[in-house]
Design a protein around this motif. Structure first.
Motif, PDB file in Angstrom:
ATOM      1  N   VAL A  45       5.460  -4.749  -6.812  1.00 32.87           N
ATOM      2  CA  VAL A  45       5.383  -4.892  -5.353  1.00 32.87           C
ATOM      3  C   VAL A  45       4.643  -6.191  -5.008  1.00 32.87           C
ATOM      4  O   VAL A  45       3.581  -6.477  -5.567  1.00 32.87           O
ATOM      5  N   ALA A  85      -6.798  -0.736  -5.623  1.00 33.97           N
ATOM      6  CA  ALA A  85      -5.821  -1.818  -5.421  1.00 33.97           C
ATOM      7  C   ALA A  85      -6.416  -3.117  -4.873  1.00 33.97           C
ATOM      8  O   ALA A  85      -5.694  -3.933  -4.314  1.00 33.97           O
ATOM      9  N   VAL A 125      -8.944   4.659 -13.133  1.00 30.86           N
ATOM     10  CA  VAL A 125      -7.925   5.213 -12.217  1.00 30.86           C
ATOM     11  C   VAL A 125      -6.533   4.685 -12.580  1.00 30.86           C
ATOM     12  O   VAL A 125      -5.575   5.459 -12.725  1.00 30.86           O
ATOM     13  N   TYR A 132     -11.263   2.419   1.382  1.00 32.35           N
ATOM     14  CA  TYR A 132     -11.435   2.178   2.821  1.00 32.35           C
ATOM     15  C   TYR A 132     -11.588   3.534   3.480  1.00 32.35           C
ATOM     16  O   TYR A 132     -11.465   4.571   2.804  1.00 32.35           O
ATOM     17  N   TYR A 180      -7.504  -5.791 -12.015  1.00 34.69           N
ATOM     18  CA  TYR A 180      -6.475  -5.021 -11.293  1.00 34.69           C
ATOM     19  C   TYR A 180      -5.090  -5.354 -11.864  1.00 34.69           C
ATOM     20  O   TYR A 180      -4.325  -4.461 -12.233  1.00 34.69           O
ATOM     21  N   ASN A 201      -6.772  11.646  -3.544  1.00 34.90           N
ATOM     22  CA  ASN A 201      -8.189  12.071  -3.511  1.00 34.90           C
ATOM     23  C   ASN A 201      -8.945  11.459  -2.336  1.00 34.90           C
ATOM     24  O   ASN A 201     -10.154  11.593  -2.248  1.00 34.90           O
ATOM     25  N   ALA A 217      -3.849   4.355  -6.774  1.00 31.18           N
ATOM     26  CA  ALA A 217      -4.498   3.302  -7.551  1.00 31.18           C
ATOM     27  C   ALA A 217      -5.692   2.760  -6.787  1.00 31.18           C
ATOM     28  O   ALA A 217      -5.801   2.920  -5.574  1.00 31.18           O
ATOM     29  N   ILE A 237      -0.308  14.083  -3.865  1.00 37.18           N
ATOM     30  CA  ILE A 237      -1.645  14.166  -4.484  1.00 37.18           C
ATOM     31  C   ILE A 237      -2.424  12.915  -4.094  1.00 37.18           C
ATOM     32  O   ILE A 237      -1.969  11.797  -4.337  1.00 37.18           O
ATOM     33  N   ASP A 247      -9.927   8.468  -1.614  1.00 40.34           N
ATOM     34  CA  ASP A 247     -11.084   7.720  -2.131  1.00 40.34           C
ATOM     35  C   ASP A 247     -11.655   6.815  -1.038  1.00 40.34           C
ATOM     36  O   ASP A 247     -11.076   6.683   0.043  1.00 40.34           O
ATOM     37  N   ASN A 283      -6.698  15.830  -4.687  1.00 36.24           N
ATOM     38  CA  ASN A 283      -7.122  15.818  -6.083  1.00 36.24           C
ATOM     39  C   ASN A 283      -7.169  14.426  -6.664  1.00 36.24           C
ATOM     40  O   ASN A 283      -6.445  13.542  -6.221  1.00 36.24           O
ATOM     41  N   ASP A 284      -7.973  14.298  -7.705  1.00 36.82           N
ATOM     42  CA  ASP A 284      -8.081  13.027  -8.414  1.00 36.82           C
ATOM     43  C   ASP A 284      -7.086  13.052  -9.582  1.00 36.82           C
ATOM     44  O   ASP A 284      -7.081  14.012 -10.359  1.00 36.82           O
ATOM     45  N   ILE A 285      -6.282  12.010  -9.692  1.00 33.37           N
ATOM     46  CA  ILE A 285      -5.280  12.001 -10.774  1.00 33.37           C
ATOM     47  C   ILE A 285      -5.939  11.936 -12.157  1.00 33.37           C
ATOM     48  O   ILE A 285      -5.281  12.138 -13.168  1.00 33.37           O
ATOM     49  N   ILE A 302       1.413   2.514   1.699  1.00 33.90           N
ATOM     50  CA  ILE A 302       2.822   2.589   1.296  1.00 33.90           C
ATOM     51  C   ILE A 302       3.245   4.054   1.179  1.00 33.90           C
ATOM     52  O   ILE A 302       4.333   4.447   1.603  1.00 33.90           O
ATOM     53  N   LYS A 334      -6.773   7.629   6.127  1.00 36.13           N
ATOM     54  CA  LYS A 334      -5.758   8.285   5.285  1.00 36.13           C
ATOM     55  C   LYS A 334      -5.412   9.660   5.846  1.00 36.13           C
ATOM     56  O   LYS A 334      -4.259  10.081   5.842  1.00 36.13           O
ATOM     57  N   ASN A 388       2.828  -8.168  -1.985  1.00 35.99           N
ATOM     58  CA  ASN A 388       2.195  -8.316  -0.661  1.00 35.99           C
ATOM     59  C   ASN A 388       2.848  -7.523   0.476  1.00 35.99           C
ATOM     60  O   ASN A 388       3.375  -8.120   1.428  1.00 35.99           O
ATOM     61  N   ALA A 389       2.803  -6.209   0.375  1.00 40.84           N
ATOM     62  CA  ALA A 389       3.360  -5.383   1.456  1.00 40.84           C
ATOM     63  C   ALA A 389       2.477  -5.482   2.704  1.00 40.84           C
ATOM     64  O   ALA A 389       1.244  -5.571   2.598  1.00 40.84           O
TER      65      ALA A 389
END
Ligand SMILES: NC(=O)c1ccc[n+]([C@@H]2O[C@H](COP(=O)([O-])OP(=O)(O)OC[C@H]3O[C@@H](n4cnc5c(N)ncnc54)[C@H](O)[C@@H]3O)[C@@H](O)[C@H]2O)c1
Length: 330
Positions: free
Chosen positions: A187, A95, A110, A45, A160, A40, A93, A38, A42, A68-70, A19, A50, A189-190
């Motif tokens: 949100v 997710a 997170v 996946y 979650y 990280n 997040a 920002i 992760d 960076n990691d939030i 998103i 990304k 099911n995008a």
């Protein structure tokens, strides 16, 4: 955003994700706002996906990326101090509903502590608008539909959903105590180009393109309110533009499909008939999601525009142009 009201600098967390990358693309295309991203990268996946998502923005002078990691509050404060953003869209997040059941600590860390860090930075650096990506998962298993923002949300099925609900509540306390203008978008099911590869559409299509059988959860009668990512992004854009104190608003297509119906739409769009084998549904998977969009229409002037058949066709064409290829093969 009209020219006069335009926000100068928007900090987007999780901007390298599905998103987030669509949102950044839209902001850069349709406004003159600057973006501080920002993420990280992760390993929920492949992080290279990304990297590919944000590649097109890296040369844009209105875009800056912080890997960076939030959860690192010291670093977050340094970024806020340096960049002085006006508004935040908080998308970062963990997710995955199912994985959260087995890794709850990471999800809480997170999704709740990370959100708290952003709220602290918002308070300290005088943020004027906080937009948060909450989730339909807060509703848990409900027999009645569509889901309204007034409905009970005390029984999410996964940590979650619990983490998203907790984050909404935390955000409210920052609104109450520090006048932070905030909007939580639930949100639903995008889907669309660049979506997380571990969700049902990319999982199915990849198998179908390879001539392999696909997995169907349960008997395929669970219903999901699939919402095209462009519509989700439009809602975020409206949330940035309109003045708010504190609101919680559903963002969903309001036309749920069973998984069997979704498969039919996908088969038609791809011109492939799938071989299906069934597996039991996950215990933390809800029977249905179905958004009431009355509040979104009333407060944001938002409605979903993309018919599922057309959105899925776009997704298939993106996949056929290499979108679903393993990154190491490219
Ligand atoms: N996609 C959906 O259908 C959907 C539905 C409901 C809610 N949401 C919410 O929308 C947001 C975006 O979802 P998405 O589908 O784009 O997921 P995504 O996984 O593609 O994007 C999330 C991004 O957050 C980043 N991230 C994760 N942990 C981080 C951390 N500690 N610090 C910095 N960055 C971190 C990831 O690297 C990733 O790029 C999430 O908050 C998600 O919970 C999504």
């Amino acid at each position: 955003m009209t020219k006069n009201q335009e926000i100068k600098k928007i900090l987007v967390t999780g901007g390298a994700g599905f998103i987030g990358s669509h949102l950044i693309e839209t902001i850069l295309k349709k406004t003159s706002s600057r973006i501080v991203c920002i993420d990280n990268f992760d390993d929920a996946y492949d992080p290279r996906l990304k990297q590919r998502n944000i590649e097109p923005f890296l040369k844009n002078l209105r875009f800056i990326l912080y890997k960076n990691d939030i959860r690192d509050l010291t670093k977050m404060k340094q970024i806020f101090k340096k960049e002085k953003p006006d508004a935040i869209v908080h998308l970062a997040a963990k997710a995955d509903t199912r994985k959260a059941v087995l890794s709850p600590f990471e999800y809480i860390s997170v999704n709740i502590e990370g959100t708290l860090n952003l709220l602290e930075c918002s308070r300290e650096f005088g943020i004027k608008k906080f937009v948060f990506a909450s989730s339909s998962s807060v509703y848990g298993n409900k027999n009645s539909a569509p889901f309204s923002e007034e409905d009970q949300t005390d029984f999410p099925l996964s940590p979650y959903g619990a983490s998203k609900k907790a984050a909404e509540i935390l955000i409210y306390t920052y609104h109450h105590n520090f006048n932070l203008p905030a909007i939580c978008l639930r949100v639903f099911n995008a889907y669309g180009e660049r979506m997380r590869p571990n969700l049902v559409l990319p999982l199915w299509l990849k198998k179908m393109l390879n001539g392999e059988p696909i997995e169907m959860s349960g008997d395929g009668t669970r219903r999901r309110d699939f919402t095209y990512v462009g519509d989700t992004v439009n809602a975020i854009m409206l949330a940035l533009k309109k003045p708010f104190d504190f609101e919680i608003i559903n963002i969903g297509n309001s036309r749920p499909l069973t998984l069997n119906q979704l498969l039919h739409v996908l088969e038609k769009a791809a011109g492939i008939t799938a071989t299906v084998y069934k597996r039991p549904s996950h215990h933390a998977s809800v029977e249905q999601t179905h958004a009431s969009t009355k509040k979104a229409k009333h407060l944001l002037g938002w409605k979903p525009l993309m018919p599922i058949e057309k959105g899925v066709k776009r997704f298939v064409s993106w996949a056929r142009n290499g979108g679903l290829e393993d990154i190491h093969k490219r």
